[in-house]
Write an enzyme that holds these catalytic residues in place. Sequence first.
Site, short mmCIF file in Angstrom:
data_model
loop_
_atom_site.label_atom_id
_atom_site.label_comp_id
_atom_site.label_asym_id
_atom_site.label_seq_id
_atom_site.Cartn_x
_atom_site.Cartn_y
_atom_site.Cartn_z
CB ALA A 158 -47.52 56.82 -11.52
N PRO A 159 -45.42 57.11 -13.89
CG PRO A 159 -45.99 56.84 -16.15
CD PRO A 159 -46.42 56.47 -14.76
CD1 TRP A 160 -41.09 61.41 -16.02
CD2 TRP A 160 -42.18 62.13 -17.83
NE1 TRP A 160 -40.32 61.10 -17.13
CE2 TRP A 160 -40.98 61.54 -18.25
CE3 TRP A 160 -43.03 62.66 -18.82
CZ2 TRP A 160 -40.59 61.44 -19.60
CZ3 TRP A 160 -42.66 62.56 -20.15
CH2 TRP A 160 -41.45 61.97 -20.52
CE LYS A 184 -41.04 56.73 -7.30
NZ LYS A 184 -41.02 58.07 -7.94
N PRO A 185 -45.60 58.87 -7.26
CG PRO A 185 -46.18 61.12 -6.90
CD PRO A 185 -45.98 59.81 -6.18
CD GLU A 187 -38.07 61.40 -9.17
OE1 GLU A 187 -39.06 60.67 -9.37
OE2 GLU A 187 -36.91 60.98 -9.20
CB SER A 238 -38.76 53.28 -18.97
OG SER A 238 -37.99 53.10 -17.81
CD GLU A 259 -50.35 48.48 -18.34
OE1 GLU A 259 -49.85 48.57 -19.48
OE2 GLU A 259 -51.44 47.93 -18.11
CB CYS A 293 -46.86 54.30 -23.23
SG CYS A 293 -48.54 54.38 -22.59
CD GLU A 392 -41.14 54.29 -24.55
OE1 GLU A 392 -40.44 53.90 -23.60
OE2 GLU A 392 -42.39 54.33 -24.49
P1 NAD Z 1 -39.33 55.75 -15.67
O1 NAD Z 1 -39.31 54.27 -15.86
O2 NAD Z 1 -38.07 56.49 -15.73
O3 NAD Z 1 -39.98 56.11 -14.25
C1 NAD Z 1 -41.26 55.64 -13.89
C2 NAD Z 1 -41.38 55.70 -12.37
O4 NAD Z 1 -40.46 54.78 -11.82
C3 NAD Z 1 -41.07 57.06 -11.76
O5 NAD Z 1 -41.95 57.29 -10.68
C4 NAD Z 1 -39.64 56.87 -11.25
O6 NAD Z 1 -39.31 57.71 -10.16
C5 NAD Z 1 -39.69 55.42 -10.81
N1 NAD Z 1 -38.38 54.75 -10.73
C6 NAD Z 1 -37.24 55.06 -11.38
N2 NAD Z 1 -36.26 54.22 -11.03
C7 NAD Z 1 -36.81 53.34 -10.14
C8 NAD Z 1 -36.30 52.21 -9.43
N3 NAD Z 1 -35.04 51.80 -9.54
N4 NAD Z 1 -37.15 51.53 -8.60
C9 NAD Z 1 -38.44 51.90 -8.47
N5 NAD Z 1 -38.97 52.97 -9.12
C10 NAD Z 1 -38.16 53.67 -9.96
O7 NAD Z 1 -40.42 56.29 -16.71
P2 NAD Z 1 -40.79 57.81 -17.01
O8 NAD Z 1 -39.64 58.40 -17.74
O9 NAD Z 1 -41.31 58.46 -15.78
O10 NAD Z 1 -42.04 57.63 -17.99
C11 NAD Z 1 -41.94 57.32 -19.32
C12 NAD Z 1 -42.05 55.81 -19.55
O11 NAD Z 1 -43.29 55.32 -19.05
C13 NAD Z 1 -42.04 55.45 -21.02
O12 NAD Z 1 -41.23 54.31 -21.19
C14 NAD Z 1 -43.50 55.11 -21.31
O13 NAD Z 1 -43.71 54.26 -22.40
C15 NAD Z 1 -43.91 54.49 -20.03
N6 NAD Z 1 -45.36 54.50 -19.89
C16 NAD Z 1 -46.05 53.35 -20.08
C17 NAD Z 1 -47.43 53.35 -19.98
C18 NAD Z 1 -48.22 52.08 -20.17
O14 NAD Z 1 -49.41 52.11 -19.90
N7 NAD Z 1 -47.62 51.00 -20.62
C19 NAD Z 1 -48.11 54.53 -19.69
C20 NAD Z 1 -47.37 55.70 -19.52
C21 NAD Z 1 -45.98 55.69 -19.62
#
Ligand code: NAD
Length: 505
Positions: A158-160, A184-185, A187, A238, A259, A293, A392
């Site tokens: 999940a993202p932050w 895994k949320p 961090e 992302s 997502e 998002c 984005e």
């Molecule tokens: P991110 O992609 O950087 O991180 C998301 C999660 O992935 C975090 O828990 C991170 O620790 C983990 N992660 C990072 N690298 C990884 C890897 N190599 N392998 C496995 N896991 C890994 O995204 P973010 O910056 O936390 O959140 C913002 C993004 O989330 C934006 O792009 C936003 O659009 C997207 N988002 C999408 C939705 C949706 O429903 N489509 C909802 C909320 C956020």
Amino acid sequence: MGNRFHVKDRFADGAQYIDGQLRSGTSATSHTVVDPATGENVLTCRLASAEDVDAAVVAAARAFPGWSGATPAERSDALHRLAAVLTEEAEDFAYAESLQCGKPLKLSTEFDVPGTIDNTAFFAGAARHLQGQAAAEYSGDHTSYVRREAIGVVGSIAPWNYPLQMAAWKILPAIAAGNTVVLKPAELTPLTSLMFAQAATRAGIPDGVVNIVTGAGREAGEHLVGHPGVAMTSFTGSTPVGRRVAEIATTTVKRLHLELGGKAPFVVFDDADLEAAAQGAVAGSLINTGQDCTAATRAYVQRPLYDAFVARVAELMGTVRLGNPFDAGTDLGPLVSHAQRDRVAGFVERARAYATVVTGGTVPGGDLADGAYYAPTLIAGAAQDSEVVQSEIFGPVLVALPFDTDDEGIALANDTPYGLAASAWTRDVYRAGRATREIKAGCVWVNDHIPIISEMPHGGYKASGFGKDMSAYSFEEYTQVKHVMYDNTGAAAKDWHRTVFGDRT
Ligand code: NAD
């Protein structure tokens, strides 16, 4: 004012929740959760190692036979109890969510927390309504029916930006359908995911059904996605990270739900209610400090309304009150981190070379200087292929562009790699109908932008991913469908055997 419990005391045992217990991670790396409004340390925790992920997967696998074998009514009862526990602890959840994300308390209190409680109540009901095709004698000689079965251990990431809601969206449909979960949320923001798992235990959900591993993406995240004991990966984040997750998940042929990012268009036709569109654009682009998002990011406005729209949006953005998330008068909090604020500011600074920053584009000083704040920003005059229109940004930044014909407005709306959400603003039912049919996005609002409801699916088209969160549609992701076929004839020599041997009629 939220209920300010002591975060360090509550998580003194660590930031992993495995088999119904908090424990410390065993990675060599620690992480400090920071209050982005002040820069203060909220909690320093040891992150999850690969071994911690293994332990969580073992716990989830051990819990699976019992949980998947429980009756739908038993799982439903447990989710109803979870909704009640979340309701009792609503103030704690709102406080922790605002503290770790910098969200105004009014947003956590009126949106994140009640949305999560409603989602829990929805899945408590939905757990008893898994649907499929009616059993029938489709061949004439057999009875066919469908079993909808849980998949196993689901590894979720999940993202932050909405940590509590994202944890809920990942966990609830999975466990309602009988799966067990290791989540895994991000961090940066583990607190409310851990609290959600603790609430599940308080509600009587068996140990191991919901596990949380707080770890880095590269270490814990990749290990979880590639884990042979995990049957499905559900990722929200992302698009670039989603691509990496997809690569790893395919090596073990996992079911995958992605997502991903968004860049939602906001299309204003020339018959629209200008004031409604301007207010909608400000709320829709600034919600959660633009870290949403589905946030409105590209306002395409038909030429006759364009100048007035830009002026009114800039004026309204100027009225938005930045401040400490816990102050009652605050509309907009900081971004989630100083790094995210600097990333957003970078987009705006680069845009000054090719576009006009109509309002905002500044880092506030004074009382807000220590926080990750950024002023609400409106950019005009950017080309369709420019970075601020295509990428984005994930901050409080709206880009406005004019268009002439309806064809052009819809074509521009579709002209990014993303397709998560969009809105059309018009009083003409035919224009609205065309926009809802032709815009390629998982959700199209008409004369509004942002509201979500538990009963309806959320998910992307194109590079925004595939699969659905929320609603009964999410069961398509979290269950597998088995066809069971019974012979009804009792015959040894069945009619169809003649296609293989003999001449039976
Ligand atoms: P991110 O992609 O950087 O991180 C998301 C999660 O992935 C975090 O828990 C991170 O620790 C983990 N992660 C990072 N690298 C990884 C890897 N190599 N392998 C496995 N896991 C890994 O995204 P973010 O910056 O936390 O959140 C913002 C993004 O989330 C934006 O792009 C936003 O659009 C997207 N988002 C999408 C939705 C949706 O429903 N489509 C909802 C909320 C956020």
